[in-house]
Design a protein around this motif. Sequence first.
Motif, PDB file in Angstrom:
ATOM      1  N   PHE A  58       3.912 -12.220   1.908  1.00  0.00           N
ATOM      2  CA  PHE A  58       5.128 -12.181   2.715  1.00  0.00           C
ATOM      3  C   PHE A  58       5.583 -10.775   3.074  1.00  0.00           C
ATOM      4  O   PHE A  58       6.201 -10.577   4.115  1.00  0.00           O
ATOM      5  N   SER A  59       5.275  -9.794   2.247  1.00  0.00           N
ATOM      6  CA  SER A  59       5.673  -8.432   2.611  1.00  0.00           C
ATOM      7  C   SER A  59       4.882  -7.939   3.818  1.00  0.00           C
ATOM      8  O   SER A  59       5.403  -7.196   4.648  1.00  0.00           O
ATOM      9  N   CYS A  60       3.642  -8.362   3.940  1.00  0.00           N
ATOM     10  CA  CYS A  60       2.855  -7.976   5.113  1.00  0.00           C
ATOM     11  C   CYS A  60       3.136  -8.869   6.314  1.00  0.00           C
ATOM     12  O   CYS A  60       3.087  -8.422   7.443  1.00  0.00           O
ATOM     13  N   PHE A  61       3.417 -10.129   6.068  1.00  0.00           N
ATOM     14  CA  PHE A  61       3.638 -11.065   7.171  1.00  0.00           C
ATOM     15  C   PHE A  61       4.948 -10.791   7.901  1.00  0.00           C
ATOM     16  O   PHE A  61       4.985 -10.746   9.128  1.00  0.00           O
ATOM     17  N   THR A  62       6.033 -10.607   7.178  1.00  0.00           N
ATOM     18  CA  THR A  62       7.323 -10.460   7.837  1.00  0.00           C
ATOM     19  C   THR A  62       7.580  -9.055   8.345  1.00  0.00           C
ATOM     20  O   THR A  62       8.440  -8.862   9.188  1.00  0.00           O
ATOM     21  N   SER A  63       6.908  -8.093   7.873  1.00  0.00           N
ATOM     22  CA  SER A  63       6.964  -6.694   8.297  1.00  0.00           C
ATOM     23  C   SER A  63       8.349  -6.220   8.743  1.00  0.00           C
ATOM     24  O   SER A  63       8.776  -6.450   9.856  1.00  0.00           O
ATOM     25  N   PHE A  64       8.995  -5.590   7.852  1.00  0.00           N
ATOM     26  CA  PHE A  64      10.319  -5.029   8.097  1.00  0.00           C
ATOM     27  C   PHE A  64      10.309  -4.080   9.301  1.00  0.00           C
ATOM     28  O   PHE A  64      11.291  -3.978  10.021  1.00  0.00           O
ATOM     29  N   SER A  65       9.180  -3.447   9.546  1.00  0.00           N
ATOM     30  CA  SER A  65       9.095  -2.503  10.658  1.00  0.00           C
ATOM     31  C   SER A  65       9.295  -3.191  12.005  1.00  0.00           C
ATOM     32  O   SER A  65       9.832  -2.603  12.938  1.00  0.00           O
ATOM     33  N   GLY A  66       8.875  -4.456  12.127  1.00  0.00           N
ATOM     34  CA  GLY A  66       9.099  -5.191  13.369  1.00  0.00           C
ATOM     35  C   GLY A  66      10.576  -5.417  13.627  1.00  0.00           C
ATOM     36  O   GLY A  66      11.058  -5.296  14.757  1.00  0.00           O
ATOM     37  N   PHE A  67      11.308  -5.723  12.578  1.00  0.00           N
ATOM     38  CA  PHE A  67      12.759  -5.908  12.664  1.00  0.00           C
ATOM     39  C   PHE A  67      13.444  -4.597  13.074  1.00  0.00           C
ATOM     40  O   PHE A  67      14.296  -4.576  13.963  1.00  0.00           O
ATOM     41  N   ILE A  68      13.043  -3.517  12.455  1.00  0.00           N
ATOM     42  CA  ILE A  68      13.625  -2.207  12.756  1.00  0.00           C
ATOM     43  C   ILE A  68      13.290  -1.778  14.179  1.00  0.00           C
ATOM     44  O   ILE A  68      14.144  -1.240  14.891  1.00  0.00           O
ATOM     45  N   TYR A  69      12.066  -2.004  14.619  1.00  0.00           N
ATOM     46  CA  TYR A  69      11.676  -1.621  15.974  1.00  0.00           C
ATOM     47  C   TYR A  69      12.490  -2.387  17.015  1.00  0.00           C
ATOM     48  O   TYR A  69      12.934  -1.817  18.015  1.00  0.00           O
ATOM     49  N   PHE A  70      12.695  -3.681  16.781  1.00  0.00           N
ATOM     50  CA  PHE A  70      13.509  -4.494  17.686  1.00  0.00           C
ATOM     51  C   PHE A  70      14.920  -3.923  17.800  1.00  0.00           C
ATOM     52  O   PHE A  70      15.460  -3.770  18.894  1.00  0.00           O
ATOM     53  N   LEU A  71      15.528  -3.591  16.661  1.00  0.00           N
ATOM     54  CA  LEU A  71      16.881  -3.025  16.675  1.00  0.00           C
ATOM     55  C   LEU A  71      16.897  -1.621  17.294  1.00  0.00           C
ATOM     56  O   LEU A  71      17.856  -1.253  17.973  1.00  0.00           O
ATOM     57  N   TYR A  72      15.841  -0.867  17.077  1.00  0.00           N
ATOM     58  CA  TYR A  72      15.746   0.478  17.656  1.00  0.00           C
ATOM     59  C   TYR A  72      15.730   0.415  19.180  1.00  0.00           C
ATOM     60  O   TYR A  72      16.375   1.230  19.852  1.00  0.00           O
TER      61      TYR A  72
END
Length: 109
Positions: A58-72
Motif C-alpha cells: 500500500f505504501s507503493c500503491f497509494t503513493s503520497f507523491s501523487g497526492f502532493i503533485y495534484f495539490l501542487y
Amino acid sequence: MRKKKYIYILLACYVATFLRVFLNNNFLVSIIGSLFFGFIFAKRLSSSKEKIILSGFFSCFTSFSGFIYFLYKILNQGDWIKFIIFFNFIIIINLFTMYFGFWISRKIT
C-alpha cells in the motif's frame, strides 16, 4: 527468515508499482488504497504479513507523491480556496473510505 521477509516486501512493492502504472488516476488510486487498507488492517494479521501488505504494497500503491503533485498543480494556479477545499476533501473522503473498508472487513468475519 529475515531476508525472506524483505524479499516479500520488495515483491509487494513491485506488484503495487506495476498496478499503479496502469491506474493513472490519483484520486481513484487513493480511494481504492484507503478502502483495502482499512479492510486489511481490520483482519489483525501477523506482524510480518502486516508489514508486507501495509508497508510494502500500500505504501507503493497509494503513493503520497501523487497526492502532493495534484495539490501542487492547484496551488501553482494560485487558487488557494480550491487548494484548501481539495486538500480537506481528499483527506476526509480517504478517512471515511478507510473506515468503510474496516467496517466491511468486520462484518464479513
